[in-house]
Design an enzyme around this catalytic site. Structure first.
Site, PDB file in Angstrom:
ATOM      1  N   ASN A   1       0.838  -1.069   0.182  1.00 15.57           N
ATOM      2  CA  ASN A   1      -0.050   0.040  -0.065  1.00 15.57           C
ATOM      3  C   ASN A   1       1.003   1.256  -0.134  1.00 15.57           C
ATOM      4  OD1 ASN A   1      -2.050   2.110   0.554  1.00 15.57           O
ATOM      5  ND2 ASN A   1      -2.155   1.497   2.713  1.00 15.57           N
TER       6      ASN A   1
ATOM      7  N   LYS B   1      -0.074   4.278  -0.179  1.00 16.79           N
ATOM      8  CA  LYS B   1      -0.708   5.474   0.601  1.00 16.79           C
ATOM      9  C   LYS B   1      -0.719   6.442  -0.630  1.00 16.79           C
ATOM     10  CE  LYS B   1       0.600   3.802   4.891  1.00 16.79           C
ATOM     11  NZ  LYS B   1       0.331   3.497   6.203  1.00 16.79           N
TER      12      LYS B   1
ATOM     13  N   HIS C   1      -9.590   0.688   4.873  1.00 15.42           N
ATOM     14  CA  HIS C   1      -8.174   1.016   5.420  1.00 15.42           C
ATOM     15  C   HIS C   1      -8.474   1.974   6.638  1.00 15.42           C
ATOM     16  CE1 HIS C   1      -4.232   2.401   6.367  1.00 15.42           C
ATOM     17  NE2 HIS C   1      -3.776   1.311   5.888  1.00 15.42           N
TER      18      HIS C   1
ATOM     19  N   GLU D   1      -6.894   4.414   7.758  1.00 13.48           N
ATOM     20  CA  GLU D   1      -6.858   6.016   7.234  1.00 13.48           C
ATOM     21  C   GLU D   1      -8.218   6.648   6.936  1.00 13.48           C
ATOM     22  OE1 GLU D   1      -2.977   5.398   5.231  1.00 13.48           O
ATOM     23  OE2 GLU D   1      -2.239   5.020   7.290  1.00 13.48           O
TER      24      GLU D   1
ATOM     25  N   GLU E   1      -5.246  -5.124  10.650  1.00 16.07           N
ATOM     26  CA  GLU E   1      -4.268  -3.811  10.866  1.00 16.07           C
ATOM     27  C   GLU E   1      -4.475  -3.122  11.985  1.00 16.07           C
ATOM     28  OE1 GLU E   1      -2.371  -2.925   7.006  1.00 16.07           O
ATOM     29  OE2 GLU E   1      -4.049  -1.827   6.974  1.00 16.07           O
TER      30      GLU E   1
ATOM     31  N   GLY F   1       2.361   2.542  10.795  1.00 15.54           N
ATOM     32  CA  GLY F   1       3.225   3.747  10.407  1.00 15.54           C
ATOM     33  C   GLY F   1       3.747   4.164  11.778  1.00 15.54           C
TER      34      GLY F   1
ATOM     35  N   SER G   1       3.606  -1.804  10.090  1.00 17.67           N
ATOM     36  CA  SER G   1       4.816  -1.807  10.601  1.00 17.67           C
ATOM     37  C   SER G   1       5.754  -3.027  10.217  1.00 17.67           C
ATOM     38  CB  SER G   1       5.305  -1.313  12.301  1.00 17.67           C
ATOM     39  OG  SER G   1       4.862  -0.012  12.094  1.00 17.67           O
TER      40      SER G   1
HETATM   41  C1  PEP Z   1      -0.768   0.147   5.772  1.00 19.09           C
HETATM   42  O1  PEP Z   1      -0.861   1.281   5.416  1.00 19.09           O
HETATM   43  O2  PEP Z   1      -1.584  -0.843   5.630  1.00 19.09           O
HETATM   44  C2  PEP Z   1       0.346  -0.141   6.805  1.00 19.09           C
HETATM   45  C3  PEP Z   1       0.268  -1.521   7.322  1.00 19.09           C
HETATM   46  O3  PEP Z   1       1.352   0.674   6.862  1.00 19.09           O
HETATM   47  P1  PEP Z   1       2.592   0.260   7.426  1.00 19.09           P
HETATM   48  O4  PEP Z   1       3.413  -0.939   6.758  1.00 19.09           O
HETATM   49  O5  PEP Z   1       3.578   1.803   7.181  1.00 19.09           O
HETATM   50  O6  PEP Z   1       2.540   0.372   9.205  1.00 19.09           O
END
Ligand code: PEP
Length: 248
Positions: free
Chosen positions: A10, A12, A94, A96, A164, A170, A210
């Site tokens: 992803n 983003k 997601h 976000e 997640e 992040g 992460s």
């Molecule tokens: C994501 O945006 O789905 C995600 C898992 O981000 P990150 O790996 O940066 O934590």
């Protein structure tokens, strides 16, 4: 038959024509685990660029989709438009989007139904906040998010679930293998009870939050972790090591 390992990237709202092209060139040149299914989700502006330049066998996902096929919905893209352009997957739900754009469970469910009816695969994201985890509500939150979809969608064969935890996205704070496996097992149990035994056996459940090339091999060994949804690290060369982490 076992569940095929799946890794999504992803991007983003990151990248430029130059950097997305470089990531694609790297993926095209890389030796990737042939048993892994790989899907990348660049910003919508670069979806066609990605599809045109990526080698066959790696699929492209939108980061979002609308729940109507066409019409007066400024700024939105439909499943039909994506499908026609060779974009075969979409992320939905997601955190976000749930948090910043205030998408609720019902809207996420409606978009998931529209995407599947429109012929796309869906990476359906769910996950709890730190506050919800500390209140002992993780499983309740995640299964409530998923149940909204199960109320509208009966066929889960084109859904990949991405668990997640919001506190891990992040932040550099990855869930421990035990924390992740515990939630994945609970999601599988929920699938068995509320969807079907077949869905419980076959649905891939990804971990996201992460993930790096350092923590992915251990996470990949867990019985109910079938791959990853990778944010930040999908923009780096280490994404290739994450893709290959199931065969490491
Ligand atoms: C994501 O945006 O789905 C995600 C898992 O981000 P990150 O790996 O940066 O934590």
């Amino acid at each position: 038959m076992g569940r095929q390992f799946f890794v999504g990237g992803n991007f983003k709202m990151n990248g430029s024509i130059k950097s997305v092209t470089e990531i694609i060139d790297n993926l095209n040149k890389a030796k990737l685990d042939e048993n892994a299914e790989v899907v990348i989700a660049p910003p919508s502006l670069y979806l066609l660029l990605a599809r045109e330049h990526l080698r066959k066998g790696i699929e492209v996902a939108a980061q979002n989709v609308f729940d109507k096929p066409n019409g007066a919905f400024t700024g939105e893209i439909s499943a039909q438009q994506l499908k026609e352009s060779g974009i075969t997957w979409t992320l939905i739900g997601h955190s976000e989007r749930r948090v910043i754009l205030q998408e609720d469970d019902a809207f996420v469910a409606s978009k998931t139904k529209a995407a599947i009816d429109g012929g796309l695969g869906v990476i359906l994201c769910c996950g709890e906040s730190l506050e919800q985890r500390e209140a002992g509500k993780t499983i309740e939150v995640v299964t409530t998010q998923l149940k909204a979809v199960a109320d509208k969608v009966k066929d889960w064969s084109k859904i990949v679930i991405a668990y997640e935890p919001i506190w891990a996205i992040g932040t550099g704070k990855v869930a421990t293998t035990e924390q992740a496996q515990e939630v994945h097992a609970a999601i599988r149990e929920w699938l068995k009870k509320d969807v079907s035994s077949e869905a419980a056996d076959k649905t891939r459940i990804l971990y996201g939050g992460s993930v790096t090339e350092k923590n992915s091999p251990e996470l990949a060994k867990q019985a109910d972790i079938d791959g990853f949804l990778v944010g930040g690290a999908s923009l780096k060369p280490a994404f290739i090591d994450i893709i290959n982490s199931n065969s490491a």
